[in-house]
Design an enzyme around this catalytic site. Structure first.
Site, PDB file in Angstrom:
ATOM      1  N   SER A  64     -42.768  72.063  89.532  1.00  0.00           N
ATOM      2  CA  SER A  64     -41.515  72.136  90.304  1.00  0.00           C
ATOM      3  C   SER A  64     -41.771  72.919  91.585  1.00  0.00           C
ATOM      4  O   SER A  64     -42.786  73.618  91.706  1.00  0.00           O
ATOM      5  CB  SER A  64     -40.472  72.861  89.454  1.00  0.00           C
ATOM      6  OG  SER A  64     -39.358  73.240  90.216  1.00  0.00           O
ATOM      7  N   TYR A  88     -36.203  78.779  83.882  1.00  0.00           N
ATOM      8  CA  TYR A  88     -36.809  77.580  84.483  1.00  0.00           C
ATOM      9  C   TYR A  88     -37.960  77.988  85.404  1.00  0.00           C
ATOM     10  O   TYR A  88     -39.058  77.418  85.341  1.00  0.00           O
ATOM     11  CB  TYR A  88     -35.743  76.798  85.259  1.00  0.00           C
ATOM     12  CG  TYR A  88     -36.219  75.455  85.782  1.00  0.00           C
ATOM     13  CD1 TYR A  88     -36.276  74.339  84.948  1.00  0.00           C
ATOM     14  CD2 TYR A  88     -36.606  75.300  87.113  1.00  0.00           C
ATOM     15  CE1 TYR A  88     -36.698  73.108  85.432  1.00  0.00           C
ATOM     16  CE2 TYR A  88     -37.031  74.070  87.602  1.00  0.00           C
ATOM     17  CZ  TYR A  88     -37.074  72.975  86.750  1.00  0.00           C
ATOM     18  OH  TYR A  88     -37.509  71.760  87.231  1.00  0.00           O
TER      19      TYR A  88
HETATM   20  P1  NAD Z   1     -33.679  64.316  83.619  1.00  0.00           P
HETATM   21  O1  NAD Z   1     -32.700  65.331  83.096  1.00  0.00           O
HETATM   22  O2  NAD Z   1     -33.158  63.009  84.109  1.00  0.00           O
HETATM   23  O3  NAD Z   1     -34.829  64.046  82.557  1.00  0.00           O
HETATM   24  C1  NAD Z   1     -35.295  65.014  81.662  1.00  0.00           C
HETATM   25  C2  NAD Z   1     -35.952  64.296  80.499  1.00  0.00           C
HETATM   26  O4  NAD Z   1     -36.398  65.263  79.538  1.00  0.00           O
HETATM   27  C3  NAD Z   1     -34.976  63.363  79.776  1.00  0.00           C
HETATM   28  O5  NAD Z   1     -35.658  62.188  79.403  1.00  0.00           O
HETATM   29  C4  NAD Z   1     -34.613  64.168  78.534  1.00  0.00           C
HETATM   30  O6  NAD Z   1     -34.205  63.379  77.450  1.00  0.00           O
HETATM   31  C5  NAD Z   1     -35.940  64.869  78.260  1.00  0.00           C
HETATM   32  N1  NAD Z   1     -35.734  66.024  77.400  1.00  0.00           N
HETATM   33  C6  NAD Z   1     -35.137  67.190  77.719  1.00  0.00           C
HETATM   34  N2  NAD Z   1     -35.081  67.990  76.625  1.00  0.00           N
HETATM   35  C7  NAD Z   1     -35.663  67.302  75.603  1.00  0.00           C
HETATM   36  C8  NAD Z   1     -35.895  67.582  74.237  1.00  0.00           C
HETATM   37  N3  NAD Z   1     -35.505  68.731  73.669  1.00  0.00           N
HETATM   38  N4  NAD Z   1     -36.515  66.646  73.489  1.00  0.00           N
HETATM   39  C9  NAD Z   1     -36.883  65.468  74.020  1.00  0.00           C
HETATM   40  N5  NAD Z   1     -36.698  65.150  75.317  1.00  0.00           N
HETATM   41  C10 NAD Z   1     -36.087  66.057  76.091  1.00  0.00           C
HETATM   42  O7  NAD Z   1     -34.403  65.069  84.794  1.00  0.00           O
HETATM   43  P2  NAD Z   1     -35.696  64.736  85.667  1.00  0.00           P
HETATM   44  O8  NAD Z   1     -35.377  65.242  87.003  1.00  0.00           O
HETATM   45  O9  NAD Z   1     -36.135  63.326  85.487  1.00  0.00           O
HETATM   46  O10 NAD Z   1     -36.732  65.734  85.010  1.00  0.00           O
HETATM   47  C11 NAD Z   1     -38.037  65.384  84.630  1.00  0.00           C
HETATM   48  C12 NAD Z   1     -38.970  66.551  84.870  1.00  0.00           C
HETATM   49  O11 NAD Z   1     -39.048  66.796  86.273  1.00  0.00           O
HETATM   50  C13 NAD Z   1     -38.496  67.865  84.248  1.00  0.00           C
HETATM   51  O12 NAD Z   1     -39.593  68.585  83.739  1.00  0.00           O
HETATM   52  C14 NAD Z   1     -37.898  68.603  85.437  1.00  0.00           C
HETATM   53  O13 NAD Z   1     -37.919  69.999  85.260  1.00  0.00           O
HETATM   54  C15 NAD Z   1     -38.847  68.159  86.519  1.00  0.00           C
HETATM   55  N6  NAD Z   1     -38.361  68.336  87.891  1.00  0.00           N
HETATM   56  C16 NAD Z   1     -37.254  67.671  88.342  1.00  0.00           C
HETATM   57  C17 NAD Z   1     -36.858  67.866  89.664  1.00  0.00           C
HETATM   58  C18 NAD Z   1     -35.654  67.188  90.237  1.00  0.00           C
HETATM   59  O14 NAD Z   1     -35.271  67.504  91.377  1.00  0.00           O
HETATM   60  N7  NAD Z   1     -35.028  66.257  89.562  1.00  0.00           N
HETATM   61  C19 NAD Z   1     -37.562  68.732  90.491  1.00  0.00           C
HETATM   62  C20 NAD Z   1     -38.680  69.383  89.992  1.00  0.00           C
HETATM   63  C21 NAD Z   1     -39.076  69.183  88.685  1.00  0.00           C
END
Ligand code: NAD
Length: 252
Positions: free
Chosen positions: A144, A157
Site C-alpha cells: 500500500s 492497516y
Molecule cells: P476489496 O475490499 O474490494 O477487496 C478485499 C478482498 O479481500 C475481498 O475479496 C475480500 O473478500 C477479501 N477478504 C478480506 N477479508 C477476508 C477474510 N477474512 N477472508 C477471506 N477474504 C477476505 O478491496 P481491494 O481494494 O480490492 O483490496 C485488495 C488489496 O489491495 C488489499 O490488501 C488492500 O489493502 C490493498 N490495497 C487497496 C488499495 C485501494 O485503494 N483500493 C490501495 C492499496 C492497497
C-alpha cells in the site's frame, strides 16, 4: 523472444480475495496471460470464475476465512490436490479499519494484523515449501501507499502494510537461492470497495484527486501489467522489491 517471457501458460496461481476489486483484476490478468486460477474467497467467488473461463482458463477455488492464519496450509494443500502444482501466490486479501488511534480497539488491531500480515506470512510459508521443492515460484504481496507513509486513523492497516514491505524483503533473501522470488505491489488510491467511503466523502475525494499526478483514481485494470510482469520469467532477477502502481502519488 522477450514477449514470450511474459507468458504464463501452464502456470497455476493462487489469488486471495479473488471475488472483487484488485484481486479480481489480477486474477483476470494472470488468466489472460495463460495461467489457471485457484481463487480464495470469503463467501462466494462472484463472477470471477466466469471471467476466467471467458479467457479460456480454468478456475477452481476455496471458501476460507483469511482472518484465521491456521487456514493457510489447508488452502495450499487444496490447491495442490486440485492442480498437482502451483507456481504463483498472490497475497491480495486485506481489510482496513478506521478510527482515531487514541480510541483504537484491540479487536480492530488483531483483525487487520491477522488478515493482512499473519495469514499472508503463513500462506507464503506453506506455498514456499512447495516452491522450494520444485525450485521455482513467485510470491506477490499486495502492499500500500501506507507501506511508505503513515496515513491517518488507520494504525493497524499502516502497521500491517509497512510490515508487508519488510517481510517481502526478508522472504526474498531467504528463498532466492531456491528460484523463488518474493515481490510486492503497492497500489495507490484505487476504485474498489476498500475506498468507497473515501470516494463518497466529497472533500477527501477532491483532496486525494488533487494530489495524484495522474489526476484519477486507479482501477483493477491498472494492476494487470505489474502483476503479470512480476509473476513471469521476465522478472526472474527482480526480488524483494515493492513496485508502486500509484499514478505518481509517491513521487509528489
Ligand atoms: P476489496 O475490499 O474490494 O477487496 C478485499 C478482498 O479481500 C475481498 O475479496 C475480500 O473478500 C477479501 N477478504 C478480506 N477479508 C477476508 C477474510 N477474512 N477472508 C477471506 N477474504 C477476505 O478491496 P481491494 O481494494 O480490492 O483490496 C485488495 C488489496 O489491495 C488489499 O490488501 C488492500 O489493502 C490493498 N490495497 C487497496 C488499495 C485501494 O485503494 N483500493 C490501495 C492499496 C492497497
Amino acid at each position: 523472444m522477450i514477449l514470450d517471457d511474459f507468458k504464463l501458460n501452464g502456470k497455476v496461481a493462487i489469488v486471495t480475495g479473488c471475488n472483487t476489486g484488485l484481486g479480481q483484476g489480477m486474477a483476470c490478468a494472470l488468466a489472460e496471460a495463460g495461467a489457471d486460477i485457484f481463487g480464495v474467497y470469503r463467501s462466494t467467488p462472484g463472477d470471477t470464475p466466469l471471467l476466467i473461463e471467458k479467457c479460456g482458463r480454468r478456475f477452481e477455488g476455496i471458501q476460507a476465512d483469511l482472518s484465521v492464519p491456521a487456514n493457510a496450509e489447508d488452502i495450499v494443500n487444496k490447491a495442490l490436490d486440485t492442480y498437482k502444482h502451483i507456481d504463483i501466490l498472490i497475497n491480495n486479501a486485506g481489510i482496513i479499519r478506521r478510527e482515531d488511534s487514541i480510541n483504537f480497539s484491540e479487536q480492530d488491531w488483531d483483525d487487520v494484523l491477522n488478515t493482512n500480515l499473519k495469514t499472508l506470512f503463513f500462506l507464503s510459508q506453506a506455498a514456499a515449501k512447495h516452491f522450494i521443492r520444485q525450485k521455482s515460484g513467485r510470491i506477490i504481496n499486495i502492499a500500500s501507499m501506507l507501506s511508505y507513509q503513515g496515513g491517518i486513523r488507520v494504525p493497524s492497516y499502516t502497521a500491517s502494510k509497512s510490515a508487508v514491505k519488510g517481510l517481502t524483503m526478508t522472504l526474498a533473501n531467504e528463498w532466492a537461492p531456491y528460484g523463488v522470488t518474493v515481490n510486492a505491489i503497492a497500489p495507490g488510491y484505487m476504485e474498489t470497495n476498500n475506498t468507497t467511503a473515501l470516494r463518497a466523502d466529497k472533500a477527501r475525494n477532491a483532496a486525494i484527486l488533487e494530489r495524484i499526478p495522474a489526476g484519477r483514481w486507479g482501477t483493477p485494470d491498472d494492476m494487470k501489467g505489474a502483476v503479470v510482469f512480476l509473476a513471469s520469467n521476465a522478472a526472474a532477477y527482480v526480488n524483494g522489491f515493492t513496485l508502486a502502481v500509484d499514478g505518481g502519488w509517491l513521487s509528489r
